[in-house]
Design an enzyme around this catalytic site. Sequence first.
Site, PDB file in Angstrom:
ATOM      1  N   ARG A 188      -0.908 -17.350  -5.587  1.00  0.00           N
ATOM      2  CA  ARG A 188       0.431 -16.916  -5.212  1.00  0.00           C
ATOM      3  C   ARG A 188       0.697 -15.762  -6.182  1.00  0.00           C
ATOM      4  O   ARG A 188       1.278 -14.671  -5.927  1.00  0.00           O
ATOM      5  CB  ARG A 188       1.541 -17.581  -4.818  1.00  0.00           C
ATOM      6  CG  ARG A 188       2.983 -16.906  -4.474  1.00  0.00           C
ATOM      7  CD  ARG A 188       3.799 -17.785  -3.586  1.00  0.00           C
ATOM      8  NE  ARG A 188       3.975 -19.158  -4.043  1.00  0.00           N
ATOM      9  CZ  ARG A 188       4.627 -19.371  -4.971  1.00  0.00           C
ATOM     10  NH1 ARG A 188       5.208 -18.608  -5.665  1.00  0.00           N
ATOM     11  NH2 ARG A 188       4.841 -20.701  -5.377  1.00  0.00           N
ATOM     12  N   TYR A 222       8.415   5.431   8.910  1.00  0.00           N
ATOM     13  CA  TYR A 222       7.674   4.612   9.751  1.00  0.00           C
ATOM     14  C   TYR A 222       8.772   3.754  10.398  1.00  0.00           C
ATOM     15  O   TYR A 222       9.536   3.342   9.903  1.00  0.00           O
ATOM     16  CB  TYR A 222       6.597   3.584   8.866  1.00  0.00           C
ATOM     17  CG  TYR A 222       6.101   2.692   9.729  1.00  0.00           C
ATOM     18  CD1 TYR A 222       5.494   2.739  10.774  1.00  0.00           C
ATOM     19  CD2 TYR A 222       6.268   1.407   9.129  1.00  0.00           C
ATOM     20  CE1 TYR A 222       4.668   1.636  11.626  1.00  0.00           C
ATOM     21  CE2 TYR A 222       5.664   0.349   9.905  1.00  0.00           C
ATOM     22  CZ  TYR A 222       4.999   0.295  10.958  1.00  0.00           C
ATOM     23  OH  TYR A 222       4.366  -0.613  11.692  1.00  0.00           O
ATOM     24  N   ASP A 272       6.113   6.881   0.027  1.00  0.00           N
ATOM     25  CA  ASP A 272       5.228   5.879   1.079  1.00  0.00           C
ATOM     26  C   ASP A 272       4.101   7.296   1.138  1.00  0.00           C
ATOM     27  O   ASP A 272       4.241   8.229   1.835  1.00  0.00           O
ATOM     28  CB  ASP A 272       5.646   5.641   2.349  1.00  0.00           C
ATOM     29  CG  ASP A 272       4.744   5.071   3.444  1.00  0.00           C
ATOM     30  OD1 ASP A 272       3.468   5.099   2.963  1.00  0.00           O
ATOM     31  OD2 ASP A 272       5.047   4.052   3.942  1.00  0.00           O
ATOM     32  N   LYS A 313      -4.347   0.985   6.254  1.00  0.00           N
ATOM     33  CA  LYS A 313      -4.858   2.142   6.910  1.00  0.00           C
ATOM     34  C   LYS A 313      -5.977   2.751   6.381  1.00  0.00           C
ATOM     35  O   LYS A 313      -6.941   2.147   6.298  1.00  0.00           O
ATOM     36  CB  LYS A 313      -3.661   2.907   6.822  1.00  0.00           C
ATOM     37  CG  LYS A 313      -2.402   2.330   7.391  1.00  0.00           C
ATOM     38  CD  LYS A 313      -2.119   1.596   8.635  1.00  0.00           C
ATOM     39  CE  LYS A 313      -1.253   0.994   9.193  1.00  0.00           C
ATOM     40  NZ  LYS A 313      -1.349   0.225  10.419  1.00  0.00           N
TER      41      LYS A 313
HETATM   42  N1  PLP Z   1       4.071   3.067   6.115  1.00  0.00           N
HETATM   43  C1  PLP Z   1       3.229   3.684   7.286  1.00  0.00           C
HETATM   44  C2  PLP Z   1       3.255   5.073   7.049  1.00  0.00           C
HETATM   45  C3  PLP Z   1       2.821   3.059   8.209  1.00  0.00           C
HETATM   46  O1  PLP Z   1       2.325   3.997   9.113  1.00  0.00           O
HETATM   47  C4  PLP Z   1       2.716   1.737   8.419  1.00  0.00           C
HETATM   48  C5  PLP Z   1       2.115   1.003   9.483  1.00  0.00           C
HETATM   49  O2  PLP Z   1       1.771   1.838  10.285  1.00  0.00           O
HETATM   50  C6  PLP Z   1       3.235   0.799   7.398  1.00  0.00           C
HETATM   51  C7  PLP Z   1       3.881   1.575   6.327  1.00  0.00           C
HETATM   52  C8  PLP Z   1       3.262  -0.617   7.469  1.00  0.00           C
HETATM   53  O3  PLP Z   1       1.944  -0.980   7.027  1.00  0.00           O
HETATM   54  P1  PLP Z   1       1.503  -2.486   7.549  1.00  0.00           P
HETATM   55  O4  PLP Z   1       1.213  -2.319   8.802  1.00  0.00           O
HETATM   56  O5  PLP Z   1       0.302  -2.815   6.719  1.00  0.00           O
HETATM   57  O6  PLP Z   1       2.559  -3.374   7.211  1.00  0.00           O
END
Ligand code: PLP
Length: 400
Positions: A61, A114, A186, A211
């Site tokens: 962990r 998001y 992000d 992604k």
């Molecule tokens: N940030 C962005 C820009 C995203 O498009 C996403 C998910 O689509 C996330 C964060 C969250 O990622 P996760 O699905 O791996 O939790």
Amino acid sequence: MTKSWNETQAGTKAVWAGEKDYLVHGATQIPVIPSVAFGYDDMDEWYEVAVGRKKGHIYGRNTNPTVQAFEDKVKILEGANAATSFSTGMAAISNTLYTFLTPGDRIVSIKDTYGGTNKIFTEFLPKMGIDVVLCDTGDHEAIEKEVAKGCSILYLESPTNPTVKITDIKRMAQAGKKAGAIVVVDNTFATPVNQNPLALGVDLVLHSATKFLGGHADALGGVVCGLDEQLIKKIYHYREINGATMDPWAAYLIVRGMKTLSLRMKKQEENALALAQYLQSVSIVEDVYYPGLETHLNHDIAKEQMKGFGAMLSFAVKGGVDTVRELLPRLQFSHRAANLGAVETTVGPARTTSHVECTPEERAAMGIPEGLIRVSCGIEDTTDILDDFKQAFQAIKMEQ
Ligand code: PLP
């Protein structure tokens, strides 16, 4: 003379960075080490590792060698000094926010983050007594004004999901620094190949590794990195106790996927630009959103801060949901799925993908029409992707 990482390009880093320390028995690929615990015969050495005075691993962990190889690769690609990873991108986002925010704090962000991130801002942080201010995305003056009033965190996403809006990261980093805020970006849509927010002055950059980093839609993960090792240490501590740890199998798959990140991005953004240009000529398409188009509101800022415009685009169709219902099932070379960043082209309406958590009213307030289709372009041959969309539009037209 051999080169330092600073002297190499992203494609070389994606293939080689972060792996050397983990290769054993002459293997050319990093091993998957699923062991939950790591044993010691020397009690003093065990203690030194446990209290963090000596390098090593104690319990899965906390840290794991395969997971660390992933962190090291992202760290080098983003030009960071430290990185820590998570089970998902949302865990990276929530753990980062919860590490630094305490009741009474103020956070400034934008309306277009998001959907999951937006839910943290609108549902969870207010419950903790945190004042959340969401500014219009791209309204730099409004963000600067709010930041200047004082805030603990300035949180940004650029390009945004799903309408690929662009924020001037350098300018916002300066505003955040002036106010003493931690500036977080992000960088999931851009990837470290196309944009390095740390070099533009931000404190922390995070990714959903699920992604583009992984690129094959077969592993979940998240990561945050920064120049200040102390900031990352604090986030790591929150994560090791709260437990949103990356799985070593996922780390291995994502590292393997990352080796082709630079190659994939080149092909995926070539497809994105060609598709965006084609969509502009389709009569049933109302709007096309892609930062690589000169018609994009902040094309100039994108050109300045990004090396490439990325593989994400979206478009709004006339007839709203009815047209979406007709169009998407006709595509031969697209998954209709709530994901992005994979080698296969993936399409979906924002109302069932990125912003499924929001009400139609909330989506409308964010400028997301119900007929908005998000496209994550894959690595297929450009002509096949264009032909596929053409035949789908043609088929709808013939039925009308
Ligand atoms: N940030 C962005 C820009 C995203 O498009 C996403 C998910 O689509 C996330 C964060 C969250 O990622 P996760 O699905 O791996 O939790």
